[in-house]
Write a protein that holds these residues in place. Structure first.
Motif, PDB file in Angstrom:
ATOM      1  N   VAL A 220       1.567  23.637  19.216  1.00  0.00           N
ATOM      2  CA  VAL A 220       1.610  21.715  20.220  1.00  0.00           C
ATOM      3  C   VAL A 220       0.359  22.211  21.268  1.00  0.00           C
TER       4      VAL A 220
ATOM      5  N   GLY B  74       5.850  19.837  26.103  1.00  0.00           N
ATOM      6  CA  GLY B  74       5.683  19.932  25.047  1.00  0.00           C
ATOM      7  C   GLY B  74       6.056  20.264  23.944  1.00  0.00           C
TER       8      GLY B  74
ATOM      9  N   LEU C 195       8.612  16.118  21.782  1.00  0.00           N
ATOM     10  CA  LEU C 195       7.966  14.869  20.952  1.00  0.00           C
ATOM     11  C   LEU C 195       8.503  14.091  20.055  1.00  0.00           C
TER      12      LEU C 195
ATOM     13  N   MET D 283       0.549  20.911  13.635  1.00  0.00           N
ATOM     14  CA  MET D 283      -0.720  20.692  14.338  1.00  0.00           C
ATOM     15  C   MET D 283      -1.335  19.290  13.953  1.00  0.00           C
TER      16      MET D 283
ATOM     17  N   ALA E  83       1.925  17.340  15.073  1.00  0.00           N
ATOM     18  CA  ALA E  83       1.935  17.114  16.698  1.00  0.00           C
ATOM     19  C   ALA E  83       0.676  16.512  17.304  1.00  0.00           C
ATOM     20  N   GLU E  84      -0.355  16.811  17.149  1.00  0.00           N
ATOM     21  CA  GLU E  84      -1.549  16.053  17.463  1.00  0.00           C
ATOM     22  C   GLU E  84      -1.493  14.334  17.569  1.00  0.00           C
TER      23      GLU E  84
END
Length: 333
Positions: free
Chosen positions: A109, A171, A176, A318, A321-322
């Motif tokens: 992340v 993070g 999240l 990834m 998470a983005e």
């Protein structure tokens, strides 16, 4: 200092799979003078001892030591947001298999959160294997008059200034997960980032903060003793270790399947035979009943994978998470 690259999902997948393919034999590596391993292996944990990452690492290190016949030590190198100091020490280590990184999902992340990370999480590490994963417990302070997430967020909407959310690390998986729940509930409550789970849980018990999502190893004992109030677990089904805790869906929200996961990496350019050795030995020990039982006490399940499977998993995580960070408008540090 290298500024992390913004990766597309396709680009991340290609880079990771190329690295995994290289590690598994596509590019010849120098011959090893002695069969690997021939000396002590250091498994770096980029946090202080006692947390969930450290717990996972110590189980795996002990079992690998028994299987490999060489000493495997856990070295805690704390410092920097998201474990940057410890991870950077591994990225800068020789690619000989004697310095490894055991880290949580926050590792992948970090490119989307930390502008000044001293490494590239895709290019500067070799994925070896996924190790373990487990759901998070969503909890509140005992004084909040809510028995499920729906009731909790109803209270928040009526008096938003009275409630504060928190995460043990900026993070992290817990961060999240909280942001997902906030979005689904339609609230924009402040989320405080602590420097560790201990202070966060202390403030939750005392009522200074009002909602967290944290690994079971740290939050479940407090919930079962009544020191905090568990509202939901972020798995599709209830778990055996805590059958009394409902799922997010059973707690009145949309279904949520979100885990805290842990993996093993080496520096970039790790020779293919070393990756293969570490992956196969990890898979063997993670499949042992004793290992499964020890992980279960932490609220985790072993999740061994091949290097290429782990590379694809990282790319998918990834991308996810983005999107969460973009939707939640989380500011970078």
């Amino acid at each position: 200092m290298t500024t992390p690259t913004r990766w597309s999902r396709r680009g991340v997948t290609a880079a990771l799979l190329l690295g995994a393919a290289t590690a598994m034999g596509a590019v010849p590596a120098p011959a090893q003078a002695q069969p690997y391993p021939s000396r002590t292996i250091t498994m770096v944990v980029p946090y202080p001892a006692g947390g969930s990452v450290d717990g996972v690492a110590r189980i795996l290190a002990q079992k690998l030591q028994e299987s490999l016949g060489q000493t495997v030590i856990v070295e805690n190198r704390a410092g920097g947001a998201g474990g940057l100091v410890g991870a950077n020490s591994v990225a800068k280590s020789p690619a000989d298999g004697y310095t490894l990184l055991l880290q949580a999902s926050i590792h992948v992340v970090s490119p989307f959160l930390f502008k000044n990370a001293p490494y590239d999480v895709v290019k500067d590490f070799t994925p070896i294997t996924l190790v373990a994963a487990g759901p998070l417990v969503v909890s509140t302070t005992p004084g909040v008059p809510a028995t499920n997430l729906k009731e909790f967020f109803d209270l928040v909407r009526k008096a938003p200034d009275k409630y504060t959310f928190a995460t043990s690390s900026f993070g992290s998986a817990g961060h999240l997960a909280v942001e997902i729940l906030k979005r689904e509930a339609g609230v924009d409550t402040l989320t405080i980032a602590y420097k560790g789970g201990g202070p966060m849980l202390t403030d939750l018990m005392s009522g200074q903060i009002h909602l967290i999502a944290d690994p079971m190893v740290s939050s479940l004992p407090l919930a079962q003793s009544g020191k905090i109030k568990a509202l939901a677990i972020t798995s599709p089904e209830r778990v055996k270790i805590a059958p009394e805790i409902p799922t997010v869906e059973q707690s009145g929200m949309k279904p949520l399947d979100f885990v805290s996961w842990y993996g093993l990496w080496g520096p970039k350019g790790l020779p293919p035979e070393i990756v293969a050795k570490l992956q196969s030995e990890s898979a063997k020990v993670l499949g042992q009943e004793e290992t499964k039982a020890r992980f279960a006490t932490l609220g985790f399940e072993p999740k061994p994978s091949t290097a290429s499977e782990f590379a694809k998993f990282i790319a998918d995580e990834m991308a996810r998470a983005e999107q969460i960070i973009k939707d939640a408008k989380i500011k970078t540090e």
